[in-house]
Design a protein around this motif. Structure first.
Motif, PDB file in Angstrom:
ATOM      1  N   GLY A  38       0.539  -1.374   0.025  1.00 31.43           N
ATOM      2  CA  GLY A  38      -0.066  -0.199   0.040  1.00 31.43           C
ATOM      3  C   GLY A  38       0.887   1.397  -0.041  1.00 31.43           C
ATOM      4  O   GLY A  38       0.506   2.286  -0.590  1.00 31.43           O
ATOM      5  N   MET A  39       1.963   1.301   0.545  1.00 29.90           N
ATOM      6  CA  MET A  39       2.987   2.401   0.702  1.00 29.90           C
ATOM      7  C   MET A  39       3.511   2.564  -0.599  1.00 29.90           C
ATOM      8  O   MET A  39       3.634   3.705  -1.269  1.00 29.90           O
ATOM      9  N   LEU A  40       3.696   1.499  -1.355  1.00 34.65           N
ATOM     10  CA  LEU A  40       4.303   1.820  -2.646  1.00 34.65           C
ATOM     11  C   LEU A  40       3.564   2.226  -3.643  1.00 34.65           C
ATOM     12  O   LEU A  40       3.833   3.120  -4.505  1.00 34.65           O
ATOM     13  N   VAL A  41       2.443   1.777  -3.551  1.00 32.96           N
ATOM     14  CA  VAL A  41       0.973   2.049  -4.547  1.00 32.96           C
ATOM     15  C   VAL A  41       0.877   3.562  -4.142  1.00 32.96           C
ATOM     16  O   VAL A  41       0.579   4.609  -4.866  1.00 32.96           O
ATOM     17  N   GLY A  42       0.566   3.992  -2.872  1.00 35.20           N
ATOM     18  CA  GLY A  42       0.312   5.357  -2.485  1.00 35.20           C
ATOM     19  C   GLY A  42       1.339   6.291  -2.761  1.00 35.20           C
ATOM     20  O   GLY A  42       1.001   7.746  -3.057  1.00 35.20           O
ATOM     21  N   GLU A  43       2.655   6.058  -2.767  1.00 39.43           N
ATOM     22  CA  GLU A  43       3.543   6.945  -3.332  1.00 39.43           C
ATOM     23  C   GLU A  43       3.378   7.368  -4.767  1.00 39.43           C
ATOM     24  O   GLU A  43       3.942   8.267  -5.158  1.00 39.43           O
ATOM     25  N   GLN A  44       2.825   6.661  -5.478  1.00 38.49           N
ATOM     26  CA  GLN A  44       2.702   6.752  -6.892  1.00 38.49           C
ATOM     27  C   GLN A  44       1.356   7.718  -7.173  1.00 38.49           C
ATOM     28  O   GLN A  44       1.106   8.262  -8.564  1.00 38.49           O
ATOM     29  N   VAL A  45       0.609   8.043  -6.049  1.00 41.50           N
ATOM     30  CA  VAL A  45      -0.622   8.802  -6.245  1.00 41.50           C
ATOM     31  C   VAL A  45      -0.321  10.323  -6.576  1.00 41.50           C
ATOM     32  O   VAL A  45      -0.851  10.707  -7.628  1.00 41.50           O
ATOM     33  N   VAL A  46       0.714  10.827  -5.920  1.00 43.82           N
ATOM     34  CA  VAL A  46       0.984  12.066  -6.287  1.00 43.82           C
ATOM     35  C   VAL A  46       1.556  12.451  -7.632  1.00 43.82           C
ATOM     36  O   VAL A  46       1.124  13.651  -8.372  1.00 43.82           O
ATOM     37  N   PRO A  47       2.470  11.735  -8.001  1.00 46.53           N
ATOM     38  CA  PRO A  47       2.886  12.032  -9.271  1.00 46.53           C
ATOM     39  C   PRO A  47       1.869  11.858 -10.301  1.00 46.53           C
ATOM     40  O   PRO A  47       1.719  12.614 -11.398  1.00 46.53           O
ATOM     41  N   VAL A  48       0.841  10.871 -10.343  1.00 46.14           N
ATOM     42  CA  VAL A  48      -0.021  10.716 -11.209  1.00 46.14           C
ATOM     43  C   VAL A  48      -1.178  11.726 -11.167  1.00 46.14           C
ATOM     44  O   VAL A  48      -1.420  12.355 -12.171  1.00 46.14           O
ATOM     45  N   VAL A  49      -1.447  12.373  -9.870  1.00 47.60           N
ATOM     46  CA  VAL A  49      -2.529  13.329  -9.755  1.00 47.60           C
ATOM     47  C   VAL A  49      -1.510  14.665 -10.594  1.00 47.60           C
ATOM     48  O   VAL A  49      -2.147  15.505 -11.446  1.00 47.60           O
ATOM     49  N   LYS A  50      -0.529  14.860 -10.420  1.00 47.01           N
ATOM     50  CA  LYS A  50       0.261  15.961 -10.806  1.00 47.01           C
ATOM     51  C   LYS A  50       0.250  15.960 -12.292  1.00 47.01           C
ATOM     52  O   LYS A  50      -0.048  16.818 -13.025  1.00 47.01           O
ATOM     53  N   ARG A  51       0.636  14.870 -13.011  1.00 46.04           N
ATOM     54  CA  ARG A  51       0.513  14.566 -14.399  1.00 46.04           C
ATOM     55  C   ARG A  51      -0.901  14.840 -14.985  1.00 46.04           C
ATOM     56  O   ARG A  51      -1.156  15.668 -16.072  1.00 46.04           O
ATOM     57  N   LEU A  52      -2.070  14.443 -14.087  1.00 46.72           N
ATOM     58  CA  LEU A  52      -3.356  14.607 -14.570  1.00 46.72           C
ATOM     59  C   LEU A  52      -3.805  16.173 -14.648  1.00 46.72           C
ATOM     60  O   LEU A  52      -4.319  16.710 -15.584  1.00 46.72           O
ATOM     61  N   VAL A  53      -3.152  16.884 -13.393  1.00 48.80           N
ATOM     62  CA  VAL A  53      -3.608  18.376 -13.311  1.00 48.80           C
ATOM     63  C   VAL A  53      -2.780  19.100 -14.711  1.00 48.80           C
ATOM     64  O   VAL A  53      -3.436  20.067 -14.963  1.00 48.80           O
ATOM     65  N   ALA A  54      -1.561  18.646 -15.025  1.00 41.83           N
ATOM     66  CA  ALA A  54      -0.765  19.207 -15.779  1.00 41.83           C
ATOM     67  C   ALA A  54      -1.441  18.997 -17.348  1.00 41.83           C
ATOM     68  O   ALA A  54      -0.727  19.427 -18.140  1.00 41.83           O
ATOM     69  N   GLY A  55      -2.055  17.962 -17.435  1.00 43.87           N
ATOM     70  CA  GLY A  55      -2.599  17.593 -19.034  1.00 43.87           C
ATOM     71  C   GLY A  55      -1.497  16.729 -19.503  1.00 43.87           C
ATOM     72  O   GLY A  55      -1.798  16.445 -20.553  1.00 43.87           O
ATOM     73  N   GLU A  56      -0.781  16.007 -18.742  1.00 43.10           N
ATOM     74  CA  GLU A  56       0.356  15.245 -19.366  1.00 43.10           C
ATOM     75  C   GLU A  56      -0.106  13.793 -19.589  1.00 43.10           C
ATOM     76  O   GLU A  56      -0.996  13.337 -18.800  1.00 43.10           O
TER      77      GLU A  56
END
Length: 88
Positions: A38-56
């Motif tokens: 869960g920690m490993l997967v949770g670490e990936q949430v922030v970069p994914v959300v940042k990319r979504l917000v940036a439209g990447e």
């Protein structure tokens, strides 16, 4: 895939030896391992959300960088990164 199979095989062999010796494994309980996943997967949430917000693009990032971080450096790669560098 081969490192995962070797790791699993080594774990089974050690488990058999422990069983023959009649001792309990010092491995953490399953609940702790699920928490680590869960920690490993949770670490990936922030970069994914940042990319979504940036439209990447997100899907390619999840399939490459996220998978590599959670599953190990050889996840999803046909040729290990070190072997690619040797060929260049």
């Amino acid at each position: 895939m081969m490192p995962y199979l070797l790791s699993g095989g080594a774990g089974i062999l050690v488990g058999l030896i422990y069983a023959l010796l009649g001792v309990r494994s010092p491995a953490p309980p399953t609940i702790a391992l699920i928490g680590l996943l869960g920690m490993l997967v949770g670490e990936q949430v922030v970069p994914v959300v940042k990319r979504l917000v940036a439209g990447e693009p997100v899907l390619a990032f999840i399939q490459t960088d996220c998978a590599r971080h959670v599953l190990g450096p050889h996840a999803g790669a046909e040729t290990p990164p070190a072997a690619k560098e040797d060929k260049a």
